[in-house]
Enzyme design. Structure first.
Site, PDB file in Angstrom:
ATOM      1  N   LYS A  86     -35.196  36.276  44.474  1.00  6.80           N
ATOM      2  CA  LYS A  86     -33.990  37.091  44.683  1.00  6.80           C
ATOM      3  C   LYS A  86     -32.864  36.577  43.792  1.00  6.80           C
ATOM      4  CE  LYS A  86     -35.311  38.371  49.359  1.00  6.80           C
ATOM      5  NZ  LYS A  86     -35.234  38.194  50.799  1.00  6.80           N
ATOM      6  N   GLN A 146     -32.140  34.567  54.919  1.00  4.76           N
ATOM      7  CA  GLN A 146     -33.592  34.732  54.827  1.00  4.76           C
ATOM      8  C   GLN A 146     -34.248  34.501  56.190  1.00  4.76           C
ATOM      9  OE1 GLN A 146     -35.124  35.880  52.130  1.00  4.76           O
ATOM     10  NE2 GLN A 146     -37.172  35.744  52.978  1.00  4.76           N
ATOM     11  N   ASP A 174     -29.069  43.729  53.360  1.00  7.24           N
ATOM     12  CA  ASP A 174     -30.412  43.912  53.928  1.00  7.24           C
ATOM     13  C   ASP A 174     -30.484  45.199  54.760  1.00  7.24           C
ATOM     14  OD1 ASP A 174     -32.474  42.065  53.406  1.00  7.24           O
ATOM     15  OD2 ASP A 174     -31.562  40.533  54.679  1.00  7.24           O
TER      16      ASP A 174
HETATM   17  N1  GUN Z   1     -37.923  37.787  55.263  1.00  5.44           N
HETATM   18  C1  GUN Z   1     -38.942  38.555  54.831  1.00  5.44           C
HETATM   19  N2  GUN Z   1     -38.474  39.699  54.287  1.00  5.44           N
HETATM   20  C2  GUN Z   1     -37.131  39.651  54.379  1.00  5.44           C
HETATM   21  C3  GUN Z   1     -36.079  40.540  53.972  1.00  5.44           C
HETATM   22  O1  GUN Z   1     -36.294  41.633  53.431  1.00  5.44           O
HETATM   23  N3  GUN Z   1     -34.815  40.108  54.229  1.00  5.44           N
HETATM   24  C4  GUN Z   1     -34.547  38.924  54.848  1.00  5.44           C
HETATM   25  N4  GUN Z   1     -33.277  38.605  55.078  1.00  5.44           N
HETATM   26  N5  GUN Z   1     -35.498  38.085  55.230  1.00  5.44           N
HETATM   27  C5  GUN Z   1     -36.777  38.449  54.995  1.00  5.44           C
END
Ligand code: GUN
Length: 303
Positions: free
Chosen positions: A54, A98, A121
């Site tokens: 990311k 996350q 998100d």
């Molecule tokens: N953990 C796995 N996928 C995601 C996601 O799309 N966003 C976040 N914040 N955590 C994750």
């Protein structure tokens, strides 16, 4: 018949180029770039690699990016205080915590603490509600469903009046994509059915689908004979079914990934299909970049 492959890796490149171009234009006109912070708690290897990707992508498209890593034993109060600090920071447009979080931290409390205007998100209840209302109300569509819709549209698949069947009812994929596909508007206007573990005859529903979106997390759940000839099949499953030596460095082991659909057989029946890997996977981070850019545009009043 061999299905048209819907490649997330290619669509990712198109969208990231669009985002990069727009970031440069906004920087030139307004002297600002989108700011994204990713908060990682602990040392979960899968989370570490997601967050690294990311941040790398954010850097590539010209964002200000911060990776804020905290130790596993951070208290819930400390994490909430950290989120508050970023909520108040005008140079930050997107805050991503996350998941999963360690057990001693209440995930819901943490997600609800993020300013909905920085919730790139799209997990905050305010943004979930906005998504349900649809249209102009939507600020941040959740990234994986937004990526799925984008792939369907860019593949030229007709969604209006289509029978769309979603397999799985998670908060992250199944429920939001079902909601998005039934809204009024381009890339939607479908008749949507959601099937799940308690559905009586999953096969019968899948067989009716013009667009079949599978997000169950069960390798090979959808059998090739469940696919309507010519259907568009979106496989969201990323199941680790084993390990193999890496092609780049054979001394390293990498995961063998398998989708929820038997790809080799399904591609002979479907009209279009996403592969695993290289299908939906690359779209999630791509849409995160788009949401973060959108957040800056809202802040500047140019969205
Ligand atoms: N953990 C796995 N996928 C995601 C996601 O799309 N966003 C976040 N914040 N955590 C994750």
């Amino acid at each position: 018949m061999t299905a048209k492959l819907i490649k997330g890796t290619e669509i990712r490149e198109e969208i990231l180029e669009e985002v990069t171009r727009e970031v440069a234009e906004i920087k030139e006109k307004h002297g600002r770039v989108p700011g994204l912070v990713t908060i990682l708690v602990g040392e979960n290897p899968a989370s570490q690699s997601y967050v690294t990707l990311k941040i790398k992508t954010a850097h590539r498209v010209g964002f200000k990016e911060i990776q804020d890593t905290r130790s596993e034993d951070i208290s819930e109060a400390e994490l909430l205080a950290l989120i508050d600090q970023y909520n108040k920071d005008d140079s930050i447009n997107g805050i991503l915590v996350q998941l999963p979080l360690p057990k001693h931290i209440d995930e819901k409390k943490v997600l609800n603490a993020i300013d909905p205007d920085k919730d790139v998100d799209g997990f905050h209840p305010v943004n979930v509600g906005r998504l349900m209302i649809g249209g102009d109300e939507v600020k941040f569509p959740p990234c994986t469903p937004a990526g799925i819709q984008e792939m369907i549209v860019r593949a030229g698949v007709e969604t209006s009046g289509a029978e769309t069947v979603v397999v799985g009812r998670s908060n992250i994929v199944g429920k939001p994509i079902a909601n998005m596909m039934l809204q009024k508007g381009p890339g939607a206007n479908s008749t949507v059915t959601v099937v799940h573990t308690r559905t009586k005859d999953m096969e019968a529903h899948c067989k009716r689908a013009d667009i079949l979106i599978v997000a169950a997390g069960v390798p090979g759940l959808v059998k090739p004979e469940w696919i309507k000839p010519g259907a568009c099949v979106i496989d969201v499953g990323v199941n680790r079914v084993g390990e193999k030596p890496s092609k780049k460095d054979p001394s390293k082991m990498v995961a063998i990934l398998q989708g929820d659909v038997d790809f080799d057989k399904a591609k002979e029946i479907a009209g279009s299909i996403t592969p695993v890997p290289g299908g939906v996977g690359p779209m999630t981070i791509t849409m995160l970049m788009r949401n973060t850019l959108r957040s800056l545009k809202y802040q500047l009043g140019i969205a």
